[in-house]
Structures are given as structure tokens and as C-alpha cells.
Motif scaffolding. Structure first.
Motif, mmCIF file in Angstrom:
data_model
loop_
_atom_site.group_PDB
_atom_site.id
_atom_site.type_symbol
_atom_site.label_atom_id
_atom_site.label_comp_id
_atom_site.label_asym_id
_atom_site.label_seq_id
_atom_site.Cartn_x
_atom_site.Cartn_y
_atom_site.Cartn_z
ATOM 1 N N UNK B 37 1.136 -9.181 10.623
ATOM 2 C CA UNK B 37 0.996 -8.402 9.404
ATOM 3 C C UNK B 37 -0.476 -8.308 9.017
ATOM 4 N N UNK B 41 -2.790 -4.962 8.594
ATOM 5 C CA UNK B 41 -3.436 -4.628 7.322
ATOM 6 C C UNK B 41 -4.959 -4.586 7.467
ATOM 7 N N UNK B 42 -5.493 -5.424 8.355
ATOM 8 C CA UNK B 42 -6.945 -5.460 8.514
ATOM 9 C C UNK B 42 -7.439 -4.364 9.444
ATOM 10 N N UNK B 78 10.158 -4.831 7.001
ATOM 11 C CA UNK B 78 9.134 -4.565 6.005
ATOM 12 C C UNK B 78 8.473 -3.207 6.199
ATOM 13 N N UNK B 79 8.727 -2.581 7.338
ATOM 14 C CA UNK B 79 8.149 -1.272 7.575
ATOM 15 C C UNK B 79 6.808 -1.306 8.287
ATOM 16 N N UNK B 80 6.397 -2.490 8.775
ATOM 17 C CA UNK B 80 5.117 -2.563 9.482
ATOM 18 C C UNK B 80 5.218 -2.039 10.908
ATOM 19 N N UNK B 94 3.641 5.544 9.792
ATOM 20 C CA UNK B 94 3.662 5.993 8.404
ATOM 21 C C UNK B 94 2.703 5.193 7.519
ATOM 22 N N UNK B 95 2.007 4.246 8.121
ATOM 23 C CA UNK B 95 1.047 3.460 7.331
ATOM 24 C C UNK B 95 -0.232 4.251 7.144
ATOM 25 N N UNK B 96 -0.787 4.238 5.936
ATOM 26 C CA UNK B 96 -2.107 4.847 5.769
ATOM 27 C C UNK B 96 -3.148 4.011 6.507
ATOM 28 N N UNK B 100 -9.706 -2.323 4.112
ATOM 29 C CA UNK B 100 -10.549 -3.519 4.197
ATOM 30 C C UNK B 100 -9.664 -4.722 4.434
ATOM 31 N N UNK B 101 -10.232 -5.834 4.807
ATOM 32 C CA UNK B 101 -9.396 -6.996 5.110
ATOM 33 C C UNK B 101 -8.720 -7.579 3.877
ATOM 34 N N UNK B 102 -8.131 -8.737 4.024
ATOM 35 C CA UNK B 102 -7.266 -9.354 3.013
ATOM 36 C C UNK B 102 -7.854 -9.260 1.607
ATOM 37 N N UNK B 103 -6.973 -9.047 0.614
ATOM 38 C CA UNK B 103 -7.458 -8.918 -0.757
ATOM 39 C C UNK B 103 -8.107 -10.215 -1.221
ATOM 40 N N UNK B 104 -9.062 -10.102 -2.113
ATOM 41 C CA UNK B 104 -9.712 -11.299 -2.632
ATOM 42 C C UNK B 104 -8.731 -12.077 -3.508
#
Lengths: 497, 497
Positions: B37, B41-42, B78-80, B94-96, B100-104
Motif C-alpha cells: 500500500x 501511495x508513494x 481496498x481498491x489498490x 483508477x488511482x490518481x 508525495x510520500x506518507x502524510x506527516x
């Protein structure tokens, strides 16, 4: 207003029939003032009438003069009597004429036939818990221990964000279970979702802002937004929850800068929001410089696979607030939940809460902190999850007999299922009719249409299964099926007639 | 939205550098899905990219194939990722594009310099209680005993009007202490005055109704009326409270059908409403076919004479609702109060509360029921009344030194005094200036002007005395006097300059 004083004939002590009861716990002077007050209110002595002097009162009743003086002073303080120097006591001339004797006692009306008195939960009440499963003894001990250890601090002005150790326990729990990396300083203990909504509304949006809510959805959110002076805009959703593209396609949502969503499990449809919709929603929030509020009400209960990490765990811009609740685990009468604020809203929330008492009661917060931090909360969730999974299976099994009439949507999470009406249910039958017929048979079924803000309102029923043993669920499903079948038969006749 | 799938170069297991930690409490399949995941995301693997097959994953990491399958299923849910028959796993198209990497992590901002962090109460905080005086041990025991005896019933759907034995204890208490003859069926346990106001607003008035509030008064009432869609109309009052003649003389109050008053002790001015005004107010309510809400917040604390019976005890027409609170006795963080409804509103209140959770937490209700019914509550009030009387006297004594500058209004009830500015205080000095100067010296003094809805806002200070020992009050009074004197001297110079 003032009328000339009248002398009351026969208004000296004897005719007023005062008496005192020396065995009573009520002090003598209060007995006397109460009787005089009642005489005045009942019109037995008129405004302006002279009352017995304190000397006469004392002699008449065999009490000390000082006792009679106390009674007179009390009545003077209340405005019933006026003293005139050297002339004794008079009933105040500023009193309006009395109308009738003492007011009737307040009795509630008999309960109306349409509303049964509050009773223990029956299947399929949504939100019901099984009291048998709760660790009552441990919780009772934590309550006592929490107050014993911290009572003084609890009575002292507590932090309006809530009891610090509870906020720390919540932050840790969210990190482990929901993938949210947050400092306890961003966590507010709330009295539940309505309270969290009011707080976000007050510190997150200017008055009058349009805020998107899911339709169907949890109606209390829209209600609280309205109360807070915002404009909730229902946007149609499916089981996957809110689609950002839908916001753009909804004219009433033009200019909306906020959205309340339940990504873990849409209420009431019960699906999880796929990650592409999650990311699109975050992109929308970035574009409109808005705020998304994530409502998680039962993410603990997932029976297959791991729960999806919270939407908040994907938020890179501080545009998501995360609202959670203990009500699906500990009961909603506890009235405790939490709100994780984006850092930028923390100061505004503090300023908002500084001047008013927090809505969350402090009493159970130390006990809950200990319950969460000790792992007892997680153990309770794991234990009930296994039990609820069996109950869900039992309900799905029992529901199989009514397929085509009542179709239970498969689910692997949450505490209720959604029933859709199948082809055997005549189109003219309303879900409220089915719910009413079920209630006649002692079965609670919430109509799905009631969760919709706007038409078209899809027909269906919500059946809560968590609070009831498997046999009770199977029996209730039989009762519901029979009631629905009877209704379908008559509905079919109605149409063909 | 969908883009053609791209093959990611080098996207097979090894290049993604996955690993598992067999010592961790997190199940292996969750470790794997979390890493995949994070890679998606990254942006380390693009939408449409092919992921390692579950067979390759299992071999690479030395885990069972079923473990890798679990991880893949979770990500698919989860749709990943998307599975294509025979073609393996692909990152969802379908992912945009990731940004940027993991949220702060969420960290609160450092506290602003203008707002001190929550601290123990300091003199003269209004509403402060002395934690030393509270029977902590008894209360802790009652909490445990209450849950032990009734835990199951508490988790079960409780009556939305509150815990029945508490309602019975409140009804008895009101009969004995306040002269109100009411059945427990008319008593609702509330979360405090704001909650009581919201309930009366919802079931007692049509939306948009004008409702009179006292000016100066308790601002939270007007705020809650506004939230409930009613129109609060401030009407000027003196220490004797609301005069019905004033309502008629206030153009904005034309058509008003309700009034919120504090007859036992006007807030903040501190007087009791004389009986002629009480009867006139009842007559007004009858005339307009309206409703008066009596707010009693500290009637227990009267140091000379007996408390006046409640306005509600004079109500013959069911036109008064009585709202009371435990916050002046048990602390406002308890969040428990009560509302005695006129019988005619009971059904409407039930209908209103049926669909929403009551705001009052159930946890402490059995303990409080026992505390009130056993007489411990009354004993605690009597004991603290004696102590508070001495504290009041100490404050009045200490205040004598500043007469002409700060004039304390004499009082024989309540938990705070009102200070007026005397002739030695220059007219140009605002009470907020004095409060700010006092705060610099570590002393809390609430400006009287802040309790006014409209000008003229009278200058003065509210000094709470209940929560502080006599020496602390005397010392704080000295500090306040000096701060005020210094301000007066400079203010005098300012004027003469």
C-alpha cells in the motif's frame, strides 16, 4: 398597581388556623411561613390585609418570638408581606389578586397507545448491544479506581479537550488500528458524533457554508450542521460512499467546502469506500480548500480481512478531521467519542471550547483511558467480533428461506445488514408498511427509506444483529419473513383487485 | 478516467524490497499489504503496473502462499489492486497519480502565547469548586456499586428521559427543597442547561418563536435558542430579575411566547425575584399562552433565611418548565442536570428524544440517584454551605479595604459576588481593563459587561468565592485591589493629561 391597604376582618392568628408540628423535621419558622404563604396565595387574606403580629403569632402557637420573627422576615424577603413601622405586618399590596388554591401536582399524561414504553432491545434493533458480553465487573472496578485516583483533578477545571490520559490512549489506539499518526494534542474527547459535528462546524467553516452529507446517510449530522448555521447538501451515494464527481454534478453542492463521509462503512448501505474515491475526495478537498470529516462508527467490526486504514491516514494536507465513537463497543448511552483535528484547527477549537463546558462528561474518562490503554478494549472487541460473526452468519442462514421476497445483501462488516425487497414483493408495498407489520409481531426493522434525505428513497430494511443470540435472530427472521409474506400476498391482491 | 495499463519495469518482488518481521505482533499478511500500500501511495509503482504474483511474493519472502493471497485480497478489497484472470495483480488504474510520500504526523501547533494552558482554578474563577470538600471516596464507591448492580440495564436501551431511580430521587428532592410537587414521569435527566434549553426549544415552541432572555444573563441560553431556530430577545433586568411590564415595553419582544428566567438568583446580578414579579410573569405566560423556563443553577446556596420556593411551585397552568443542575454541587464536568416538564409537553419531549440518543451520559446516573436518595447530597450541600458562608464573609471583609474603588454588593446567596466600580474609579476605565490587569497578577475576575447582550453594559466584576480557602480569597482581593488602584491612578492621569 398599588391599591389602598384594606384591613382584613378577622385576619388575626386564630382565624388563620395556623399550627406547628414539633415532631416534624421542618424547622418551626419554616412551617409558619409556609402556612402563611399558602393562605396568601389561596386568597384567604387579601393584598393589604393586616397579618397577626409576630408577638401574637408566637403566643398563639406557643413558639419563641424569635421564631415568629424569622417566619415574618422570610415572607418579607420573598415579597409576600410588608412591614410598616409600628403598624405590624401586611400582605403586600403589589400582589395580583389570587386566582385559585395551590397548583395541581405535575403528573405526566398516560402514555399514548402508539408509543410503547422503553423496553429492552428486541431484534433487529440497530445499535443494540448484548449486555451479557460486557465486562461489567472490570468496568465497575475501573470506574471506582479512576475516581479514587483522580477525583480531585476531575473536579478541578479539566482540559476542555478531555482527560489527557484518555486522549493519549486514543491517539495510540488510532495509530495501531487505523494507521493515523497523531499527537494527543490533536485529540478532543467528545460526547459523540453530534457534538463532534458541532465542534467542527464552529471552528472549521464560516457560517452559511455548504457542506456535503451522504444521501442516504446518518441524519443526525445534517441536523447538527443546520443547528450550527451551516447548509448541509445531501449528495446521492452508493455502497462505495461519496464520489467526488457526484459533488460536481450536484448543482446544490456548488461552492461546498466540506463533506461528511463514512468511508470505513457507509451508513446505512454498508460498503467501504474504495481507495480511488478516497484519493479523489482528498483531491477535491484540496481544490476547494475545504475540509472532509471522516465518521467512523463501527470500523472495529470487520469479519473478513483487515479493516481499511482510515481516510485520515492518507491525508497529506491537514484537510481531514477524524471522528470516532465508543458507542458501538461500549454502548451509546456512555456518550463518549473523539475527534482528531487537523493541526490547523486546534487553536480555533480551544478558543471555542474555552468559554463553554465540554459536552462530554468527565466521570468515565479515566476508566475508559485505562480500559483502552490496558488492552482490555481491544480484547473485548476481538471477543465480540468472533461472536458477532457467528450471529451474522446465523442471520444470513435464516434469511435464505425468504430469498426473492427479502434479499439480505452479503456483508463482512458492521453490526447490521441491509435487506432489499426481491421480485416477490409487490412494487406498491412501502418499506414502512413492512416495518409496521413486523412491529406488530414484536420485531424491530428500520425502513431503509428513512435514511434518505431526498427521493428516490430505496426500499429496504436495516436489521441489527449484534445484540441478539443466534436463536433469537433466527426466530425473529422467521417472524419478519412471515409478516412480509402476508403483506405481499395482500398487496398482490390489492393490485389485482 | 481509465488509462491503458502500463507495464512497470522491474516491478517484480525483489525491486520492491519487501520484508517481513516474524517477531512483530502484526500478522504477516498485514505487514505485506501495508508495505505494498505504501509503495503504491508513494508512487513507487504506477497505476496499471503489474505487481509480483502471490506465488512470487510467497517465495521471495518465505511465507505461505495463503499469506500472500490474504495480503492481495486485502488490497483488492481496498481498491489498490485489480486482479485479471491469468494475468496476475495490477495496481488499480483508477488511482490518481500520487503526489508525495506518507502524510506527516499530526502534531498540534505550539500553544499561542495569549492562552495559558488549562490550569487548576485560581481565585476568583466563577463556577470553581473546592475538590477538597468533595466526598471522593463515597462517590467512587457509588460509581462502582451502581455499575455492578445495574450495568446490564445501563447498556440496554435506557429510557431517553434518564435512569428511573434518579428521576424519582430528583422529584422527591424538588418536593422537599423547592416546593415542586411533580411525578418522576415529568422529570428528564439532561446534560445541563444547554441540553435542557434545546429540548424545551424543540418541544415547547414553533420554529422562529420569539423568546425573552434576561439581559444581563447567562449567554449560553440565547446561543442555544438560536441554534434551535428560535429568536432570543434580550430584555433588560435588574437584580430582581425580569419584570413582565418590561416585556410589554420592549418592541422587539412583541409576540414573544416564552421567557427564560433565573428567579432564585438572577445571573449574574444575584437577586431573588420578588413574588409580585413571579405572579405577574405567570399572568403574562397565561395571557400569551406561552411558556416560562425557570433556570435554577445554585438555589442550594443561601446563607441567611430559607430559599424561596421555586417559581414552578406557583404555576397553576402548566406554563413553567423547571431546569436545574448538579454542577454547582458536583462540578460542571459531571454534565448532569434535569428538566421538569409541564405535563402537556411530556409526549412531545418523548417523541423528540425517541429518535436520538439522550445527551446525558448514563454512567453516573445510578451513583447520583443513590447520592441524592440517601441524603448524602443534602448533607454535602449543608456542609459546603457553612464553609462557603465563611468564605463569603472573608471576601466581604477583605473587600472593605477597597471601598469607593471596588464596592462589593452585599449578598446572602450564591457562589459569587458582584463588584461595582466606586467613585474613586475613573469613568473611562473599562471593566475588561481591570480584569486584564488582574489576570497579569494571576487573579481571575470576570467582567460584568460581558454578561450583557446590549448596551448600556454596566461595569463591574464577578468574583467566585466558593472554590477557595479564606486566606486565598483575602490575598487575591489584595492583589485585585492593588491592580485596580494602579489602573485608576493611571486612568486619572490619562484624563487629566
Amino acid at each position: 398597581m398599588a391599591r389602598p391597604p384594606r384591613r382584613a376582618r378577622g385576619a388575626e392568628g386564630a382565624s388563620l388556623a395556623l399550627s406547628v408540628d414539633r415532631g416534624s423535621a421542618t424547622p418551626l419558622h419554616m412551617q409558619i411561613s409556609a402556612q402563611l404563604r399558602a393562605f396568601v396565595l389561596a386568597g384567604r387574606v387579601a393584598p393589604g390585609a393586616r397579618l397577626p403580629s409576630t408577638r401574637a403569632l408566637a403566643a398563639e402557637l406557643g413558639v419563641a418570638r424569635s421564631t415568629a420573627v424569622l417566619a415574618a422576615e422570610q415572607l418579607a424577603a420573598e415579597g409576600y408581606v410588608e412591614g410598616r413601622a409600628g403598624a405590624g405586618l401586611f400582605v403586600s399590596t403589589r400582589l395580583p389578586e389570587p386566582s385559585c388554591p395551590a397548583p395541581p401536582p405535575r403528573r405526566p399524561p398516560p402514555p399514548p397507545a402508539t408509543s410503547p414504553p422503553p423496553a429492552p432491545w428486541r431484534p433487529f434493533a440497530v445499535g443494540a448491544l448484548d449486555p451479557e458480553l460486557f465486562p461489567h465487573e472490570a468496568w465497575a472496578r475501573l470506574l471506582q479506581r479512576g475516581w479514587r485516583a483522580h477525583g480531585g483533578a476531575l473536579l478541578h477545571r479539566p482540559d476542555p479537550f478531555g482527560w489527557a490520559p484518555l486522549r493519549a490512549a486514543i491517539a495510540r489506539h488510532l495509530g495501531e488500528w487505523r494507521g493515523i499518526d497523531c499527537d494527543p494534542g490533536c485529540v478532543v474527547v467528545t460526547a459523540g458524533m453530534a457534538d463532534a459535528t458541532a465542534l467542527v462546524a464552529a471552528c472549521g467553516f464560516p457560517r452559511g457554508t455548504r457542506v456535503v452529507v451522504e444521501d442516504p446517510g446518518y441524519g443526525a449530522i445534517a441536523e447538527e450542521l443546520l443547528r450550527s448555521g451551516l447548509r448541509p447538501v445531501p449528495v446521492r451515494v452508493d455502497a462505495g460512499g461519496l464520489d467526488a464527481a457526484r459533488i460536481a454534478a450536484t448543482p446544490a453542492a456548488r461552492g461546498a467546502r466540506g463533506a461528511f463521509v463514512a468511508p470505513a462503512r457507509q451508513h446505512p448501505l454498508g460498503g467501504a469506500m474504495p481507495v480511488d474515491r478516497r484519493l479523489a475526495l482528498l483531491a477535491w478537498a484540496r481544490r476547494v480548500e475545504g475540509l472532509v470529516v471522516e465518521d467512523e462508527y463501527d470500523s472495529e467490526y470487520r469479519y473478513a480481512g483487515a479493516p481499511l486504514p482510515a481516510l485520515t491516514s492518507l491525508d497529506r494536507d491537514g484537510r481531514v478531521a477524524h471522528a470516532g465513537s465508543f458507542s458501538k463497543v461500549l454502548g451509546r448511552s456512555l456518550r463518549l467519542g473523539y475527534l482528531v483535528l487537523p493541526p490547523a484547527l486546534v487553536d480555533a477549537a480551544r478558543a471555542h471550547l474555552r468559554e463553554r463546558p465540554a459536552a462530554a462528561s468527565i466521570v468515565a474518562q479515566p476508566a475508559l483511558a485505562e480500559f483502552v490503554a490496558s488492552g482490555d478494549f481491544a480484547a473485548h472487541v476481538r471477543r465480540t467480533r468472533r461472536i458477532y460473526a457467528r450471529r451474522l452468519e446465523a442471520l444470513l442462514d435464516a434469511g435464505g428461506a425468504w430469498r426473492g421476497l427479502l434479499d439480505i445483501e452479503p456483508t463482512d462488516s458492521g453490526l447490521h445488514v441491509v435487506v432489499r425487497f426481491g421480485p416477490r414483493m409487490p412494487a406498491g408495498i412501502d418499506d414502512r408498511e413492512v416495518a409496521a407489520a413486523a412491529l406488530q409481531a414484536g420485531i424491530v426493522a428500520q425502513p431503509l427509506s428513512a435514511s434518505h434525505a431526498r427521493p428516490p428513497r430505496r426500499r429496504g430494511l436495516l436489521l441489527g444483529f449484534a445484540g441478539f443470540p443466534e436463536e433469537a435472530l433466527a426466530a425473529a427472521m422467521r417472524g419478519l419473513g412471515r409478516a412480509a409474506e402476508e403483506l405481499a400476498r395482500r398487496g398482490g391482491r390489492r393490485r389485482s383487485a
